[in-house]
Design an enzyme around this catalytic site. Structure first.
Site: not given
Length: 271
Positions: A162, A175
């Site tokens: 990501s 995350y």
């Protein structure tokens, strides 16, 4: 694999793929977390290029079966298979079954993931471990088992990361940390597995429309995200999938240890 010889490469010859016209014909590709979203888009794209696709899923059998049907309707070959990527014994069982059914594995796409966006005051140890167990340990377990089943000609491992690994935003600390770990693991394993002909790369998607993000890119947040995206829109799984096809195929034969952004040009949006 291409039949271009090492001497041809040294002499600067073009490394062109060979075969019946599809870049992944005859290959077996395993895609985890492929019942929807980015994983489903990647699975469909790999199938369209001739790979036999193992559509991995955790709980959504209906979603995985739908992806399989769409690949088959387009003339490809696929099968759905359930696996809990955070459990070592289940991952071992999963890859043993892939090996027994399909022979060697040629492509692994690690995509199964989990996100909890909370400020540090609200984050629990359980939330921490849930994210690291799937997003990092799950990738490690999949790679450890998959490489046992790669053939002598090697193959490609693609880790879906990501842009938050480099540009974390508010409430994304854990995350984002898992994705930073994925990128570091990608580079380390590229060094380790390169001598075995196995390439390891990661894709860093940006703000992408998926069932998991449905309704998320709205209001002031959505406006800021959109304003910070040079290409002027949010991504779709179909925007990420061609990057995976490139990394899975011989077109990327000289690419390993790389983290490739697929984010419409977004960088460091402040929010």
């Amino acid at each position: 694999m291409s039949t271009t010889s090492s001497s041809e490469r040294e002499n600067g010859a073009v490394h062109a793929p060979t075969g019946p016209g599809k870049k992944l014909a005859g290959k077996t590709a395993v895609v985890t977390g492929a019942s929807s979203g980015i994983g489903a888009g990647i699975a469909r794209a790999l199938g369209a290029e001739g790979a036999t696709v193992v559509v991995g899923y955790a709980t959504s059998k209906n979603g995985a079966d739908s992806v399989v049907r769409s690949i088959e309707a387009a003339g490809g070959s696929a099968v759905a298979a359930q696996v809990d990527m955070s459990e070592s014994t289940d991952v071992i069982r999963f890859f043993d079954e892939v090996k027994a059914t399909h022979g060697t594995v040629d492509v692994l796409v690690n995509n199964a993931g989990f996100a909890i966006f909370e400020m540090i005051d609200d984050l629990t140890e359980e939330a921490f471990h849930q994210q690291f167990n799937l997003n990092v340990l799950g990738y490690f377990l999949a790679i450890r088992e998959a490489v046992k089943h790669f053939g002598d000609s090697g193959g490609s491992i693609i880790n879906v990361s990501s842009i938050l690994s480099t540009d974390p935003y508010l409430a994304s600390s854990v995350y984002a940390a898992t994705k930073g770990a994925v990128d570091t693991m990608t580079f380390a394993l590229a060094r380790e597995l390169g001598p075995r002909g196995i390439r390891v790369n990661s894709i860093l998607p940006g703000h992408t429309n998926t069932p998991a993000t449905d309704g998320h890119w709205t209001g002031e947040l959505g406006e800021k995200l959109l304003a910070g995206t040079p290409l002027g829109r949010f991504g779709e799984p179909e925007d990420i999938a061609p990057v995976a096809v490139f990394l899975a195929s011989e077109d990327s034969h000289w690419v390993t240890g790389e983290s490739i952004r697929a984010a419409g040009g977004v960088r460091g949006v402040g929010y």
